[in-house]
Design an enzyme around this catalytic site. Sequence first.
Site: not given
Length: 448
Positions: A23, A26, A51, A236, A313, A315-316, A345, A428
């Site tokens: 995350d 990429k 992505h 990943q 997913t 998920r947080p 940012d 950004g």
Amino acid sequence: MTSPSKKRPQGGITIVVGAQWGDEGKGKWIDWIAGGADVVARYQGGNNAGHTLYVKGQKVVLHQIPSGIFHEGRKCVLGAGVVINPGELVREMEKVAAFAKVTPDNLWLSARAHVITPWHVFMDGRREAVREASSGSAIGTTKRGIGPTYSEKTARSGLRLGDFVNPVARQSWVASMASTVEGFAAHLESDFNSHVSEWEAFAKVAERLAPFVCDAEARVRQCAAGGKKILMEGAQGTLLDLDHGTFPFVTSSSTIAAGACASLGLPPRDVTGIYGIAKAYVTRVGAGPFPTELMDETGNALRERGQEFGATTGRPRRCGWFDAVAMRYAQDVNGFDGVILNKFDILSGMDELKIAVAYEHPELGRIEQFPWNAEVLAACKPVYRTFKGWHGELPKKGGIEALPKEARDYIKAIEELSGIKVVGAGTGPGRDEALLGSDLERLVTVDA
Ligand code: IMP
């Protein structure tokens, strides 16, 4: 036969790797660099990846197809090291078709890639439930069937895409699984009930994908030999690598730069550039050690401001300070020519920032090297150095030198503490909200 003295391809092979726990953003950079590439190849993982891109002002999340698909004339490849969920892939092809052409000419699917079936997805959920019940420590997988599909591949009983699109080979695989895997047939009968329609749908999907399935690796080697520019896209991140990550809290594939050549069957000596993508802080989804995790207001603020929720997913994501110990390790494992730091940012407006420079372990004392053992890592507390933050809007274009002094100092500290060279910074979510170092400029060609 290839002569050992053969010249390296003119176009070059660039590998882009996640430098943290995935995350890292990429997609945006790969999409951008893809503008200057002829071939864009995914080398591992499956639809556990997400992505996020902004195409013509619209947010598009790709899970399997390389983002190069949005650049006309590029060949997009899913290599042998990838696992493919065929039904999801067809759905994704339809989504992309709203923006770009998807044809057997621009999407090459490796016949060697392994297929994720509904049974693998079911097994992923079941194994996670067993882990949770027996030890209270599930991995927190994406439940997309990734682990079980790679397990079957390694056990040499998986279903390759080339066999999946061949009705005889596909049926023979189903028959052999039913006779060798305990519960396979029963599972088909009880859980898929609908097993008939499920497998019938599978057959339809196979027909749809058949024209795209080919000896993708041979084609990519031919492109490389012909001087085309090849971009290898990782999913990943380094710390989720099956061998070199925080096992067992990892994914089931080789996420590091070396995995790219293994997947596409390309000679490592032909690689011309390796770039890491990281965030200016760190996030992680799922379980596993994370020394710089912030379980406080600052962590919550990073999550909210950075919109740190999983693209696959929802998920947080767990959020924390930049970890120079982990980044040194990622540099050692991958040999980055340069690293791009994203989401600067999000850090704007913080009075101070911290970077972990070492760990403190209750028994082992100060640790400067990323430990191989997840239990040791879990017991480590970060040793921080504190830096002054910056306020206000950051520039969206130009070079890294356009950043405020405090942000430049922060980058310099990251470079020195991690032994990396920062060649770009994201300020950004937009495709062009990017500050480039001069090294990166030669890689990046922005399409109109
Ligand atoms: P799996 O890849 O679904 O088996 O999940 C294994 C671990 O990798 C879990 O901790 C997941 O949260 C993590 N993971 C898998 N894919 C991604 C990704 O694309 N980004 C971040 N974490 C991921």
